[in-house]
Design a protein around this motif. Structure first.
Motif, mmCIF file in Angstrom:
data_model
loop_
_atom_site.group_PDB
_atom_site.id
_atom_site.type_symbol
_atom_site.label_atom_id
_atom_site.label_comp_id
_atom_site.label_asym_id
_atom_site.label_seq_id
_atom_site.Cartn_x
_atom_site.Cartn_y
_atom_site.Cartn_z
ATOM 1 N N GLY A 77 -78.600 -36.141 4.629
ATOM 2 C CA GLY A 77 -79.662 -35.546 3.833
ATOM 3 C C GLY A 77 -79.210 -34.957 2.512
ATOM 4 O O GLY A 77 -80.026 -34.422 1.766
ATOM 5 N N ALA B 163 -77.961 -40.509 5.951
ATOM 6 C CA ALA B 163 -78.749 -40.944 4.803
ATOM 7 C C ALA B 163 -78.592 -39.909 3.702
ATOM 8 O O ALA B 163 -78.516 -38.710 3.979
ATOM 9 C CB ALA B 163 -80.220 -41.093 5.186
ATOM 10 N N TYR C 261 -82.550 -43.552 -2.270
ATOM 11 C CA TYR C 261 -82.080 -43.183 -0.946
ATOM 12 C C TYR C 261 -81.199 -44.294 -0.386
ATOM 13 O O TYR C 261 -81.507 -45.475 -0.531
ATOM 14 C CB TYR C 261 -83.262 -42.977 -0.006
ATOM 15 C CG TYR C 261 -84.175 -41.847 -0.416
ATOM 16 C CD1 TYR C 261 -83.684 -40.560 -0.549
ATOM 17 C CD2 TYR C 261 -85.525 -42.065 -0.639
ATOM 18 C CE1 TYR C 261 -84.518 -39.516 -0.901
ATOM 19 C CE2 TYR C 261 -86.370 -41.020 -0.993
ATOM 20 C CZ TYR C 261 -85.856 -39.752 -1.126
ATOM 21 O OH TYR C 261 -86.678 -38.725 -1.462
ATOM 22 N N LYS D 166 -77.970 -34.443 -1.348
ATOM 23 C CA LYS D 166 -78.274 -35.042 -2.639
ATOM 24 C C LYS D 166 -76.955 -35.172 -3.378
ATOM 25 O O LYS D 166 -76.215 -34.197 -3.509
ATOM 26 C CB LYS D 166 -79.243 -34.150 -3.422
ATOM 27 C CG LYS D 166 -80.604 -34.043 -2.743
ATOM 28 C CD LYS D 166 -81.471 -33.008 -3.431
ATOM 29 C CE LYS D 166 -82.875 -32.999 -2.845
ATOM 30 N NZ LYS D 166 -82.934 -32.765 -1.416
#
Lengths: 299, 269
Positions: free
Chosen positions: A200, A294, A259, A202
């Motif tokens: 998750g 992810a 993503y 960034k």
């Protein structure tokens, strides 16, 4: 890594097990070193033999680094870590006695009644220890004071803390976790994990992917990354020792923001490890060799 | 310095023979010549496998194409084998406005997910150049836009609207070996390097219909099951294909879509 961290990582509890199982198996059992004894019994000449702490003091101690993994550690989970362990070589302790030829296994019993059985060969491995210190300090009660077993290549549930008896027997018998469905050999499965970035996260358009892979006594030969199920990308490996995890890293420059899913797969000296869909709630031996996260790539 | 347009198109299996650019290739007029790396590959110091390894490039990285020579492509840092790099379609700056709409993947690759969230399970991997029909639009919790397609939800940032090439008239094509030659009233416009299936029989076929979105993208269909279209997943053309259709690079198929409108004749020798 400090001692507090290791405590967090080294419980022998599968995360989804009932609390009472944990309490029964892992309740710290305060022991005074002077009153502590190690009994060698079963298929041993002139046994049983009872060893006191002062008797063991005469033996040569060694220190080595080991990675210990909990059998309930999920892919990428926190129940794995590495530390310097100091202790007595089990091989040297056993060589002082004559085992009967029928002895093939050893049942290890802890002061709280916890039991597990290991093959004699595992106990006689040159790296098998009766450990009394970790990272330069004596073990705490929670860590197994005064002595715990350290065995290379197996999950932590095969390495009792507060060890009080080694019984030599002629068969494999199920111990505490084995009788609840865990593998009797406890051999570490091959697995890779991604430690950076976290799921998750960034990230920018230049990111170093990092992690570890562990296969117990087998050597990690390759760690491959798949971005969104894409072609495999080999990561650079950093080996830390024969009984340690292998660190890996890869400098990734995603072409576009967006993503992405990153899957790390480990391969050991016995070939490819299976990559099956990840599902929680399964036992370790059913888990995949990979770890999946992810991330969001931002410009 | 980058390749010129004609050299770039040749890398995509297209050899232009006319002095002026056919209408179908107009989108390539000012596009930068870039390639998508297909697999982890060593970058060599010169165009030979014996050359020293200068570094590696990762799959799905975008590389400017500087030169092409005898099976090798020069990128910044050295040379990679030609089959490891796929020439990329031009980027269209327009945004996707009306839905449903046909869109294409201009990212090196993208993925479809079960729902529109960064950590939703992947349902499919979508290669560069793939044509999709987008039917619905949603934003996720972070404000990123997603489009729903047949494969699942895809982040809009990796897609662009399709500009259909203008149709040529009076064109025909002839396939000889692995070379498809397109002519207009007897003048050769372009040669395309293709993969052909072993089942393809000699004969004369008329193009009956075309489809943007299919297993082979920008597909043309003729009688007797003969089809042509773009393959997104590799860059090896001029060989026998395992599939049933005639395969071209996406760039070539994109152009052929306008060069051979329905009614055009295809002759297989």
């Amino acid at each position: 890594m400090n001692r507090r961290n290791f405590l967090t990582f080294s419980t022998s509890r599968p995360p989804l097990s009932p609390a009472q199982l944990y309490s029964q198996a892992m309740h710290p059992y305060p022991i005074e070193r002077e009153a502590w004894q190690l009994t060698l019994s079963g298929l041993i000449q002139d046994g049983p033999h009872i060893l006191s702490w002062s008797q063991l003091q005469g033996l040569h101690s060694v220190e080595a680094r080991y990675t210990l993994e909990n059998a309930g550690n999920p892919p990428g989970g926190p129940y794995i870590n590495s530390a310097r362990w100091r202790g007595l070589r089990l091989q040297e302790v056993l060589n002082a006695f004559s085992l009967l030829p029928e002895a093939t296994h050893a049942r290890l019993t802890a002061a709280n009644g916890y039991q597990t059985t290991v093959p004699l060969a595992t106990l006689k491995h040159p790296a098998a220890l009766l450990a009394y210190a970790m990272n330069g300090q004596l073990l705490s009660h929670e860590e197994g004071y005064p002595l715990r077993v350290i065995l290379p290549g197996v999950y932590e549930y095969k390495m009792p803390r507060w060890i009080t008896e080694i019984e030599f027997i002629d068969r494999d018998t199920p111990g505490f976790w084995e009788s609840r469905g865990w593998a009797s050999d406890g051999i570490v499965k091959t697995r890779a994990a991604i430690t950076h970035p976290v799921n998750g996260a960034k990230v920018g358009q230049k990111v170093r992917l990092m992690g570890y892979a562990f296969a117990g006594l087998r050597q990690i030969t390759d760690v491959q990354l798949h971005i969104d199920w894409g072609a495999p990308i080999p990561a650079a490996l950093v080996r830390e020792g024969a009984y340690m995890w292998t660190k890996w890293f890869l400098d990734w420059e995603p072409a576009l923001p967006g993503y992405y899913e990153i899957l790390a797969l480990a391969y050991d000296s016995f070939g490819a490890a299976p990559a099956v869909p990840e599902r929680f709630g399964l036992k370790q031996q059913e888990w995949p060799a990979g770890h999946r996260i992810a991330v969001e790539v931002r410009p | 310095m980058n390749l010129n347009r004609r050299e770039f198109l040749k890398l995509a299996g297209v050899t232009l023979t006319s002095a002026t650019l056919p209408i179908s290739f107009e989108t390539f007029a000012d596009a930068p010549q870039r390639g998508r790396i297909l697999k982890y590959v060593a970058v060599r110091g010169w165009a030979d496998f014996s050359a020293p390894v200068m570094g590696h490039v990762l799959p799905d990285s975008i590389q400017p194409i500087l030169d092409v020579q005898e099976g090798w492509v020069r990128i910044p840092g050295g040379y990679v084998p030609i089959e490891t790099l796929q020439p990329m379609i031009p980027v269209n700056a327009e945004s996707i406005r009306k839905l449903p709409a046909f869109v294409e993947v201009f990212a090196p690759s993208t993925s479809a997910r079960a729902w529109c969230a960064f950590d939703a399970p992947l349902t499919s991997r979508i290669e560069h150049g793939t044509v999709l029909q987008a039917t619905e639009r949603l934003s996720d919790a972070h404000g990123a836009e997603w489009l729903q397609t047949h494969y699942g939800w895809i982040q809009a940032a990796h897609l662009q609207p399709i500009n259909l090439p203008t149709d040529e008239t009076d064109t025909s094509a002839e396939l000889s070996g692995y070379t498809l030659t397109v002519s207009k009233r007897g003048d050769v416009l372009a040669h395309f390097t293709v993969n052909r299936p072993p089942s393809l029989r000699s004969g004369s076929y008329r193009i009956k219909e075309r489809k943007l979105e299919n297993a082979l993208h920008w597909s043309l269909y003729a009688a007797s099951g003969v089809s042509l279209g773009g393959a997104t997943w590799h860059n090896q053309f001029g060989v026998e294909t395992q599939g049933t259709g005639i395969e071209l690079s996406v760039i070539a198929a994109r152009a052929l879509y306008g060069l051979l409108p329905p009614g055009s004749r295809l002759t297989v020798l």
